[in-house]
Design an enzyme around this catalytic site. Sequence first.
Site, PDB file in Angstrom:
ATOM      1  N   ASP A  93       0.856  -0.977  -0.054  1.00 29.13           N
ATOM      2  CA  ASP A  93      -0.213   0.111   0.225  1.00 29.13           C
ATOM      3  C   ASP A  93       0.932   1.265   0.105  1.00 29.13           C
ATOM      4  O   ASP A  93       1.816   1.239   0.774  1.00 29.13           O
ATOM      5  CB  ASP A  93      -0.940   0.148   1.269  1.00 29.13           C
ATOM      6  N   ILE A  94       0.397   2.138  -0.719  1.00 33.92           N
ATOM      7  CA  ILE A  94       1.300   3.459  -1.054  1.00 33.92           C
ATOM      8  C   ILE A  94       1.549   4.127   0.359  1.00 33.92           C
ATOM      9  O   ILE A  94       2.179   5.049   0.603  1.00 33.92           O
ATOM     10  CB  ILE A  94       0.933   4.166  -2.278  1.00 33.92           C
ATOM     11  N   GLN A 121     -14.351   2.685   1.422  1.00 31.73           N
ATOM     12  CA  GLN A 121     -13.724   1.943   0.341  1.00 31.73           C
ATOM     13  C   GLN A 121     -13.616   3.285  -0.615  1.00 31.73           C
ATOM     14  O   GLN A 121     -14.284   3.936  -1.136  1.00 31.73           O
ATOM     15  CB  GLN A 121     -14.548   0.962  -0.518  1.00 31.73           C
ATOM     16  N   HIS A 162     -10.279  -5.302  -3.001  1.00 29.38           N
ATOM     17  CA  HIS A 162      -9.011  -5.586  -2.277  1.00 29.38           C
ATOM     18  C   HIS A 162      -9.237  -5.883  -1.050  1.00 29.38           C
ATOM     19  O   HIS A 162      -9.923  -5.227  -0.405  1.00 29.38           O
ATOM     20  CB  HIS A 162      -7.892  -4.412  -2.671  1.00 29.38           C
ATOM     21  N   HIS A 221      -6.894  -5.737   2.574  1.00 30.29           N
ATOM     22  CA  HIS A 221      -5.540  -5.020   3.319  1.00 30.29           C
ATOM     23  C   HIS A 221      -5.277  -6.071   4.154  1.00 30.29           C
ATOM     24  O   HIS A 221      -5.726  -6.625   4.947  1.00 30.29           O
ATOM     25  CB  HIS A 221      -6.034  -3.928   4.058  1.00 30.29           C
TER      26      HIS A 221
HETATM   27  P1  5GP Z   1      -9.706   1.513   0.389  1.00 28.61           P
HETATM   28  O1  5GP Z   1      -9.984   2.453   1.407  1.00 28.61           O
HETATM   29  O2  5GP Z   1     -10.191   1.627  -0.806  1.00 28.61           O
HETATM   30  O3  5GP Z   1      -9.833  -0.002   1.038  1.00 28.61           O
HETATM   31  O4  5GP Z   1      -8.034   1.549   0.106  1.00 28.61           O
HETATM   32  C1  5GP Z   1      -7.533   1.843  -0.641  1.00 28.61           C
HETATM   33  C2  5GP Z   1      -5.827   1.949  -0.543  1.00 28.61           C
HETATM   34  O5  5GP Z   1      -5.224   1.995  -1.679  1.00 28.61           O
HETATM   35  C3  5GP Z   1      -5.360   2.971   0.535  1.00 28.61           C
HETATM   36  O6  5GP Z   1      -4.851   2.362   1.614  1.00 28.61           O
HETATM   37  C4  5GP Z   1      -4.391   3.605  -0.508  1.00 28.61           C
HETATM   38  O7  5GP Z   1      -3.236   4.084   0.197  1.00 28.61           O
HETATM   39  C5  5GP Z   1      -3.947   2.692  -1.691  1.00 28.61           C
HETATM   40  N1  5GP Z   1      -3.617   3.193  -2.824  1.00 28.61           N
HETATM   41  C6  5GP Z   1      -4.379   4.128  -3.466  1.00 28.61           C
HETATM   42  N2  5GP Z   1      -3.792   4.413  -4.663  1.00 28.61           N
HETATM   43  C7  5GP Z   1      -2.889   3.570  -4.629  1.00 28.61           C
HETATM   44  C8  5GP Z   1      -1.595   3.478  -5.710  1.00 28.61           C
HETATM   45  O8  5GP Z   1      -1.504   4.218  -6.715  1.00 28.61           O
HETATM   46  N3  5GP Z   1      -0.490   2.896  -5.548  1.00 28.61           N
HETATM   47  C9  5GP Z   1      -0.600   1.742  -4.153  1.00 28.61           C
HETATM   48  N4  5GP Z   1       0.398   0.911  -3.891  1.00 28.61           N
HETATM   49  N5  5GP Z   1      -1.518   1.918  -3.126  1.00 28.61           N
HETATM   50  C10 5GP Z   1      -2.698   3.003  -3.553  1.00 28.61           C
END
Ligand code: 5GP
Length: 135
Positions: A30-31, A93, A99, A101
Amino acid sequence: MENCIFCKIIKGEIPCTKIYEDSKVLAFLDIGPVNKGHTLVVPKEHHETLLDMPDDLLAGVAKATKKIAKAVKEGMKVNGFNVLQSNYRVSGQIVPHYHVHIIPRLETDGLKHWSQGKYGDGEAEGTAEKIKKAL
Ligand code: 5GP
Ligand code: ZN
């Protein structure tokens, strides 16, 4: 999906720090890690939420998640981890491509789980009925 950031990562159009790959799944860091080693496990096929995921693909992601979680725990030398998966915007989300985590946890990271409420008299039964009717 044209504008999906994870589809772009899967196609190699955006770089990522890859952890694992097989025919159906890609995992990368995760970035914005909650803790170092925070890894995302992503199906290569675009599906938005858990409810959109075909069962066999879901099983493939679960299997990969277990394998990668073990490696995260050992590799990052942590005593535990959270597996978190959010669905729809209200849940937090942000990326609408399913995805999972894997978040390594440290005794000192200070993170707290969400606060918990309680049911009033008879409320648990009524709540369960609403869910069971929809099964
Ligand atoms: P969500 O809140 O949708 O479950 O989490 C999305 C996750 O994707 C976040 O933790 C965010 O840091 C990660 N993320 C978003 N854009 C990118 C990206 O371009 N590269 C990577 N490696 N992670 C990303
Ligand atoms: Zn996508």
